[in-house]
Design an enzyme around this catalytic site. Structure first.
Site, mmCIF file in Angstrom:
data_model
loop_
_atom_site.group_PDB
_atom_site.id
_atom_site.type_symbol
_atom_site.label_atom_id
_atom_site.label_comp_id
_atom_site.label_asym_id
_atom_site.label_seq_id
_atom_site.Cartn_x
_atom_site.Cartn_y
_atom_site.Cartn_z
ATOM 1 N N LYS A 1 104.741 61.981 143.417
ATOM 2 C CA LYS A 1 106.135 61.592 143.160
ATOM 3 C C LYS A 1 106.397 60.110 143.433
ATOM 4 O O LYS A 1 107.265 59.520 142.818
ATOM 5 C CB LYS A 1 107.084 62.476 143.975
ATOM 6 C CG LYS A 1 106.822 63.979 143.768
ATOM 7 C CD LYS A 1 106.655 64.367 142.296
ATOM 8 C CE LYS A 1 105.952 65.701 142.127
ATOM 9 N NZ LYS A 1 105.516 65.953 140.722
ATOM 10 N N ASP B 1 104.499 64.279 136.159
ATOM 11 C CA ASP B 1 104.427 65.409 137.087
ATOM 12 C C ASP B 1 103.308 65.218 138.095
ATOM 13 O O ASP B 1 102.746 66.182 138.610
ATOM 14 C CB ASP B 1 104.210 66.714 136.290
ATOM 15 C CG ASP B 1 104.494 67.948 137.130
ATOM 16 O OD1 ASP B 1 104.012 69.035 136.743
ATOM 17 O OD2 ASP B 1 105.170 67.817 138.169
ATOM 18 N N ASP C 1 109.439 65.673 136.105
ATOM 19 C CA ASP C 1 109.616 66.894 136.886
ATOM 20 C C ASP C 1 109.949 66.536 138.336
ATOM 21 O O ASP C 1 109.640 65.440 138.813
ATOM 22 C CB ASP C 1 108.330 67.741 136.845
ATOM 23 C CG ASP C 1 108.544 69.125 137.448
ATOM 24 O OD1 ASP C 1 107.558 69.717 137.922
ATOM 25 O OD2 ASP C 1 109.700 69.603 137.478
ATOM 26 N N ASN C 2 110.593 67.453 139.055
ATOM 27 C CA ASN C 2 110.778 67.352 140.508
ATOM 28 C C ASN C 2 111.646 66.204 140.996
ATOM 29 O O ASN C 2 111.427 65.677 142.088
ATOM 30 C CB ASN C 2 109.425 67.252 141.223
ATOM 31 C CG ASN C 2 108.461 68.287 140.763
ATOM 32 O OD1 ASN C 2 107.414 67.953 140.198
ATOM 33 N ND2 ASN C 2 108.790 69.549 140.991
ATOM 34 N N GLU D 1 110.080 75.672 140.635
ATOM 35 C CA GLU D 1 109.328 76.759 139.998
ATOM 36 C C GLU D 1 109.193 77.982 140.915
ATOM 37 O O GLU D 1 108.885 77.869 142.092
ATOM 38 C CB GLU D 1 107.930 76.276 139.559
ATOM 39 C CG GLU D 1 107.118 75.545 140.582
ATOM 40 C CD GLU D 1 107.307 74.037 140.507
ATOM 41 O OE1 GLU D 1 108.376 73.582 140.087
ATOM 42 O OE2 GLU D 1 106.386 73.321 140.908
HETATM 43 O O1 LIG Z 1 103.419 67.289 144.559
HETATM 44 C C1 LIG Z 1 103.636 67.777 143.449
HETATM 45 N N1 LIG Z 1 102.989 67.391 142.356
HETATM 46 C C2 LIG Z 1 101.929 66.397 142.468
HETATM 47 C C3 LIG Z 1 100.938 66.684 141.398
HETATM 48 C C4 LIG Z 1 99.708 66.195 141.481
HETATM 49 C C5 LIG Z 1 98.709 66.502 140.435
HETATM 50 O O2 LIG Z 1 98.469 65.310 139.681
HETATM 51 C C6 LIG Z 1 97.236 64.725 140.068
HETATM 52 N N2 LIG Z 1 97.516 63.296 140.286
HETATM 53 C C7 LIG Z 1 98.295 62.774 141.248
HETATM 54 N N3 LIG Z 1 98.380 61.431 141.100
HETATM 55 C C8 LIG Z 1 97.625 61.114 140.018
HETATM 56 C C9 LIG Z 1 97.313 59.908 139.342
HETATM 57 N N4 LIG Z 1 97.773 58.688 139.720
HETATM 58 C C10 LIG Z 1 98.450 58.428 140.972
HETATM 59 C C11 LIG Z 1 97.417 58.213 142.059
HETATM 60 O O3 LIG Z 1 96.559 57.165 141.682
HETATM 61 N N5 LIG Z 1 96.542 59.943 138.241
HETATM 62 C C12 LIG Z 1 96.066 61.133 137.797
HETATM 63 N N6 LIG Z 1 96.319 62.324 138.394
HETATM 64 C C13 LIG Z 1 97.084 62.306 139.491
HETATM 65 C C14 LIG Z 1 96.789 65.486 141.298
HETATM 66 O O4 LIG Z 1 95.374 65.520 141.381
HETATM 67 C C15 LIG Z 1 97.370 66.860 141.046
HETATM 68 O O5 LIG Z 1 96.614 67.611 140.123
HETATM 69 C C16 LIG Z 1 104.627 68.874 143.303
HETATM 70 C C17 LIG Z 1 105.075 69.505 144.468
HETATM 71 C C18 LIG Z 1 105.981 70.547 144.410
HETATM 72 C C19 LIG Z 1 106.441 71.168 145.646
HETATM 73 C C20 LIG Z 1 107.783 71.461 145.844
HETATM 74 C C21 LIG Z 1 108.228 72.058 147.021
HETATM 75 C C22 LIG Z 1 107.311 72.373 148.007
HETATM 76 F F1 LIG Z 1 107.717 72.966 149.153
HETATM 77 C C23 LIG Z 1 105.961 72.093 147.828
HETATM 78 C C24 LIG Z 1 105.518 71.494 146.652
HETATM 79 C C25 LIG Z 1 106.453 71.009 143.153
HETATM 80 C C26 LIG Z 1 105.995 70.381 141.985
HETATM 81 O O6 LIG Z 1 106.425 70.793 140.761
HETATM 82 C C27 LIG Z 1 105.100 69.320 142.048
HETATM 83 O O7 LIG Z 1 104.714 68.725 140.860
HETATM 84 MG MG LIG Z 2 105.988 69.354 139.244
#
Ligand SMILES: O=C(NC/C=C/[C@H]1O[C@@H](n2cnc3c(NCCO)ncnc32)[C@H](O)[C@@H]1O)c1cc(-c2ccc(F)cc2)cc(O)c1O
Ligand SMILES: [Mg+2]
Length: 214
Positions: free
Chosen positions: A144, A141, A169-170, A199
């Protein structure tokens, strides 16, 4: 100074949820996101699918990629058997700090190990740092465009065994096209799509459950 949305979400948990009651924490976040401010938690509808997969797998070891505020961390941890371990990776220190407090409020900290860092750096260190050989369940999650590279990395690091479950997810919104193509076409996975909604909205989204065949 202005508060952030994760800080306001934590405030809603501390105001409306009962300490030590994971379900009330989940409910408080869902209520906050429906009534006050949308946030990217897996949410209540997809959350029920997540719950059913966790209950079915009954995992001893779980890896979550992308903790954010800890909503799905609490959902998963509340369903784990006594000695099971959930390792959740979050590389944003501000989000990690909020998630730690949400996890503590829910009283599930004994089952959760929140690691502050990037999945790419930590996946190769899982065995040496945490003594985990393989994961029974992985919940994806995070960003993406990182689902596919991190899945390949988990394969390379031998963290998946015959029967390991990936739950993503997603896969529709925002979408993870390269990951979906991979798990659906690879002979090493048996994939299944669970149709749902983004969600707290009526927009289509869903979870992809993929069994690693070894
Ligand atoms: O973008 C979404 N999720 C991202 C989550 C990121 C979280 O995870 C953390 N994260 C990211 N990469 C890494 C990583 N490793 C990779 C980098 O090194 N290692 C560790 N942590 C990581 C971030 O710091 C955040 O805490 C999303 C969008 C919509 C959405 C839908 C429709 C819309 F219009 C708008 C938004 C709905 C959803 O359910 C979604 O999950
Ligand atoms: Mg999500």
């Amino acid at each position: 100074t202005q508060s952030t949305r994760p800080q306001r979400l934590l405030g809603a948990v501390q105001k409306n949820a009962t300490r030590g009651d994971p379900r009330s924490v989940v409910q408080a976040i869902d209520q906050f996101c429906r009534q006050k401010e949308w946030a990217m938690n897996v949410g209540d509808e997809k959350g029920c699918i997540l719950d059913s997969v966790v209950s079915e797998v009954n995992p001893a070891t779980v890896l979550e990629l992308g903790t954010y505020c800890g909503y799905s961390t609490v959902r998963i941890a509340s369903l784990l058997p006594p000695h099971a371990k959930l390792i959740t990776l979050e590389f944003n220190p501000d989000f990690a700090a909020i998630a730690r407090q949400v996890i503590a409020w829910a009283g599930v900290e004994d089952k959760v190990h929140l690691v502050e860092g990037a999945s790419g750096d930590w996946i190769p260190k899982m065995t040496e740092q945490f003594g985990v050989k393989t994961f029974d369940l992985v919940f994806l999650d995070h960003w993406k465009d990182r689902y596919l590279p991190d899945t390949m990395l988990m394969e390379e690091c031998g963290l998946l065994r015959k029967g390991s479950i990936l739950l993503a997810d997603n896969v529709i919104c925002p979408g993870t096209p390269d990951y979906l193509e991979y798990v659906r076409s690879s002979l090493r996975y048996e994939s299944q799509y669970f149709k749902s909604h983004l969600e707290y909205t009526k927009v289509e989204d869903g979870l992809e459950k993929s069994v690693f065949l070894g």
